[in-house]
Motif scaffolding. Structure first.
Motif, mmCIF file in Angstrom:
data_model
loop_
_atom_site.group_PDB
_atom_site.id
_atom_site.type_symbol
_atom_site.label_atom_id
_atom_site.label_comp_id
_atom_site.label_asym_id
_atom_site.label_seq_id
_atom_site.Cartn_x
_atom_site.Cartn_y
_atom_site.Cartn_z
ATOM 1 N N VAL A 1 -44.398 -16.082 10.831
ATOM 2 C CA VAL A 1 -44.621 -16.186 12.056
ATOM 3 C C VAL A 1 -43.466 -16.408 12.450
ATOM 4 C CG1 VAL A 1 -45.279 -18.047 13.889
ATOM 5 C CG2 VAL A 1 -46.638 -17.875 11.557
ATOM 6 N N LEU A 2 -43.404 -15.542 14.428
ATOM 7 C CA LEU A 2 -42.284 -14.837 14.955
ATOM 8 C C LEU A 2 -41.622 -16.443 15.826
ATOM 9 C CD1 LEU A 2 -42.268 -11.139 15.091
ATOM 10 C CD2 LEU A 2 -40.659 -12.414 13.824
ATOM 11 N N VAL A 3 -40.681 -16.285 16.242
ATOM 12 C CA VAL A 3 -40.282 -17.687 17.254
ATOM 13 C C VAL A 3 -39.329 -16.893 18.093
ATOM 14 C CG1 VAL A 3 -39.359 -20.110 17.336
ATOM 15 C CG2 VAL A 3 -40.738 -19.667 15.363
ATOM 16 N N PRO A 4 -39.530 -16.565 19.033
ATOM 17 C CA PRO A 4 -39.231 -15.234 20.430
ATOM 18 C C PRO A 4 -37.626 -16.868 20.420
ATOM 19 C CG PRO A 4 -40.851 -15.310 20.762
ATOM 20 C CD PRO A 4 -41.160 -16.190 19.605
ATOM 21 N N PRO A 5 -36.724 -16.283 21.515
ATOM 22 C CA PRO A 5 -35.913 -17.108 22.489
ATOM 23 C C PRO A 5 -35.797 -18.294 23.140
ATOM 24 C CG PRO A 5 -34.613 -14.802 21.749
ATOM 25 C CD PRO A 5 -36.084 -15.207 21.449
ATOM 26 N N GLY A 6 -35.431 -19.376 23.139
ATOM 27 C CA GLY A 6 -35.791 -20.595 23.934
ATOM 28 C C GLY A 6 -36.090 -21.539 23.408
ATOM 29 N N LEU A 7 -36.029 -22.623 23.835
ATOM 30 C CA LEU A 7 -35.924 -24.107 23.784
ATOM 31 C C LEU A 7 -37.778 -24.778 23.629
ATOM 32 C CD1 LEU A 7 -33.220 -24.848 26.347
ATOM 33 C CD2 LEU A 7 -33.262 -24.629 23.693
ATOM 34 N N TYR A 8 -37.912 -24.857 22.502
ATOM 35 C CA TYR A 8 -39.039 -25.234 22.079
ATOM 36 C C TYR A 8 -38.949 -26.947 21.276
ATOM 37 C CZ TYR A 8 -39.988 -20.435 21.807
ATOM 38 O OH TYR A 8 -39.776 -19.323 21.656
ATOM 39 N N GLY B 1 -46.482 -18.887 1.577
ATOM 40 C CA GLY B 1 -45.973 -17.582 1.107
ATOM 41 C C GLY B 1 -45.885 -17.499 2.970
ATOM 42 N N VAL B 2 -45.580 -18.128 3.978
ATOM 43 C CA VAL B 2 -45.322 -18.166 5.028
ATOM 44 C C VAL B 2 -44.185 -17.511 5.443
ATOM 45 C CG1 VAL B 2 -46.295 -18.777 7.602
ATOM 46 C CG2 VAL B 2 -48.276 -18.030 5.837
ATOM 47 N N THR B 3 -43.836 -17.779 6.370
ATOM 48 C CA THR B 3 -42.623 -17.585 6.887
ATOM 49 C C THR B 3 -42.145 -18.050 8.544
ATOM 50 O OG1 THR B 3 -41.425 -16.539 5.069
ATOM 51 C CG2 THR B 3 -40.393 -16.415 7.288
ATOM 52 N N LEU B 4 -41.141 -18.801 8.609
ATOM 53 C CA LEU B 4 -41.501 -19.086 10.403
ATOM 54 C C LEU B 4 -39.564 -18.879 10.525
ATOM 55 C CD1 LEU B 4 -42.239 -20.575 13.039
ATOM 56 C CD2 LEU B 4 -41.283 -22.759 11.763
ATOM 57 N N ALA B 5 -39.675 -17.360 11.946
ATOM 58 C CA ALA B 5 -38.690 -16.908 11.399
ATOM 59 C C ALA B 5 -37.835 -16.936 13.410
ATOM 60 C CB ALA B 5 -39.077 -15.652 11.386
ATOM 61 N N GLY B 6 -36.810 -17.069 13.676
ATOM 62 C CA GLY B 6 -36.549 -17.180 14.798
ATOM 63 C C GLY B 6 -35.329 -16.065 15.099
ATOM 64 N N SER B 7 -35.041 -16.029 15.902
ATOM 65 C CA SER B 7 -33.658 -14.630 16.467
ATOM 66 C C SER B 7 -32.943 -14.239 15.664
ATOM 67 C CB SER B 7 -33.495 -15.467 18.084
ATOM 68 O OG SER B 7 -32.940 -16.081 18.112
ATOM 69 N N TYR B 8 -32.442 -15.200 15.114
ATOM 70 C CA TYR B 8 -31.055 -15.027 14.923
ATOM 71 C C TYR B 8 -30.845 -14.411 13.460
ATOM 72 C CZ TYR B 8 -28.819 -18.932 17.690
ATOM 73 O OH TYR B 8 -28.961 -19.677 19.142
ATOM 74 N N ASP B 9 -30.166 -13.163 13.305
ATOM 75 C CA ASP B 9 -29.917 -12.622 11.898
ATOM 76 C C ASP B 9 -29.063 -13.609 11.233
ATOM 77 O OD1 ASP B 9 -31.888 -10.779 12.548
ATOM 78 O OD2 ASP B 9 -30.555 -9.222 13.914
ATOM 79 N N VAL C 1 -37.800 -20.536 6.094
ATOM 80 C CA VAL C 1 -37.159 -20.687 7.489
ATOM 81 C C VAL C 1 -36.120 -20.110 7.471
ATOM 82 C CG1 VAL C 1 -38.718 -22.478 7.904
ATOM 83 C CG2 VAL C 1 -36.917 -23.224 7.547
ATOM 84 N N ARG C 2 -35.677 -19.375 8.739
ATOM 85 C CA ARG C 2 -34.868 -18.261 9.002
ATOM 86 C C ARG C 2 -34.989 -18.709 10.149
ATOM 87 N NH1 ARG C 2 -36.478 -13.219 9.531
ATOM 88 N NH2 ARG C 2 -38.309 -12.682 8.765
ATOM 89 N N GLY C 3 -33.569 -18.179 10.741
ATOM 90 C CA GLY C 3 -32.997 -18.081 12.007
ATOM 91 C C GLY C 3 -32.690 -18.491 13.175
#
Length: 425
Positions: A38-45, A56-64, A110-112
């Motif tokens: 699940v991708l989380v694009p940049p922004g304030l949530y 088995g699911v990953t929540l992934a933000g924009s930071y590498d 979770v990452r990023g």
């Protein structure tokens, strides 16, 4: 496009720092079953509720890689994926608390992104919140996440083979907690600095009560390249209902521990192995220290039965003492550097005074100090390197380099071997 990824924006998430995104994220995570990201694009949530990451699911933000923000000047967060929890503000949450903003199931991760507690105090004493991230099943992972103003950071409880890496920020009460782990867990490249707020009295809670790393029961924990600044205790090893831990610690550090850099209440018989550590424990003459606890680099309680081994580690201060050791286990210092002990904060908090405090106080158990270096000399009083208390069992002091004359106060009846030391006598 990644065919195995979906975006939270497709489920109604709005990164405007106002909309409650709990339902949108929950829907996205529910639809990501089967191992998708699940991708989380940049922004304030912003969130009024909590999230659970399914197996088995990953929540992934924009930071590498892990971000780092200095908010001490009230700078706004204007980059990357930022999650803002608000639920649970002011509700007590300590080591037995299982409430969390994000809970991870098995093989979930979770990452990023940054987790920012925008409603946390920044000047007055901090208020509690639930855990930021709670790993509660095997193979769960966290990496490249920043914690800004978190009360408690990351907990891994019954999360066998957990992986926690590249986490930065300023958790205020507990940084990382591990318990009920019966297969090897790994923690690496975790760095805690007071960049969310170092204001007084806010930071005094952290230096009087905060613990950077707390370990309960864990079998074969591997910890690599970790660091914390400004906590009451840096690394705390405790007994839990399921037992204590054994582990391998390499390249760890603690700066400005106001109680102890390393405090051991209990460990398994095979013990705690610490190599290439760097530690300073002191009450500073500036703003960080709320009260003087005559800090020690190492404290081993009388309850401990396991082996505690330091190799190629450095201890400096200005600390009150290097180590106070007790219990029935063996504490070893090999190829270590000892400097700047016997420093006690003056009543006005503006300087330090020497009181003749020994570098190492063996109050019980067995102690080995070998091939190490003592470089400190106290001002105006006799320098003491070791004190052997009445319950000290066995002591070996050999092949050490000593500035001045080696001084050992022996108040015990145990076996003492002193051999091949080089001092200035």
């Amino acid at each position: 496009a990644n065919p195995f990824a979906i975006s939270v924006l497709d489920f109604g998430a709005v990164p405007d720092n106002a909309t409650d995104n709990t339902e949108a994220f929950t829907q996205a995570l529910t639809n990501a079953t089967g191992g998708r990201t699940v991708l989380v694009p940049p922004g304030l949530y912003r969130f009024a509720g909590n999230l659970t990451i399914p197996p088995g699911v990953t929540l992934a933000g924009s930071y590498d890689t892990v971000p780092s923000h200095d908010l001490r000047g009230n700078q706004p967060l204007t980059d990357g994926s930022v999650l803002i929890p608000t639920q649970g503000r002011g509700e007590p949450c300590d080591i037995d608390c299982t409430q969390a903003f994000i809970t991870l199931e098995g093989n979930a991760g979770v990452r990023g992104f940054a987790i920012w507690y925008a409603e946390q105090e920044t000047a007055q004493l901090p208020v509690p919140y639930p855990w930021s991230i709670f790993l509660r099943a095997g193979n769960a992972f966290v990496h490249d996440v920043e914690l800004l103003g978190a009360w408690n950071g990351v907990a891994a409880v019954a999360a066998h083979r957990h992986y926690i890496a590249r986490v930065q920020g300023q958790p205020l009460n507990i940084g990382v907690f591990v318990d009920e782990t019966y297969d090897i867990g790994r923690i690496e490249d975790v760095h805690f600095n007071p960049w969310f707020s170092s204001a007084v009295p806010f930071v005094h809670y952290q230096t009087m009560y905060g613990r950077a790393f707390v370990f309960g029961r864990s079998d074969w924990e591997y910890v690599l390249n970790t660091f914390a600044f400004g906590y009451a205790i840096g690394y705390h090893f405790i007994e839990r209902a399921t037992g204590s831990m054994n582990g391998n610690f390499l390249g760890i550090g603690m700066d400005l521990a106001t109680n102890a850099s390393v405090q051991v209440e209990q460990s398994q018989p095979m013990g705690i192995l610490i190599t290439n550590g760097e530690f300073t424990a002191f009450c500073d003459t500036g703003a960080f220290c709320g009260r003087d606890n005559s800090p020690a680099q190492v404290v081993v309680a009388d309850t401990n039965v396991g082996a505690i081994k330091f190799v190629n580690s450095a201890f400096w201060g200005p600390s009150a003492t290097v180590a106070r050791t007790a219990g029935k286990g063996t504490v070893t210092f090999s190829q270590c550097h000892f400097d700047s002990w016997d420093n006690h904060l003056t009543p006005d908090g503006k300087g330090y005074v020497s009181q003749g405090t020994p570098a190492i106080q063996q109050l019980g158990g067995t102690l080995i100090v070998s091939e190490s270096e003592f470089t400190h000399q106290s001002a105006g009083v006799n320098t003491t390197h070791l004190l052997l208390g009445s319950s000290a069992s066995k002591t070996i002091v050999q092949a050490n380099i000593v500035t001045g004359v080696l001084a050992i106060q022996n108040q015990g009846k145990g076996k003492l071997i002193v051999a091949s030391n080089a001092d200035d006598s």
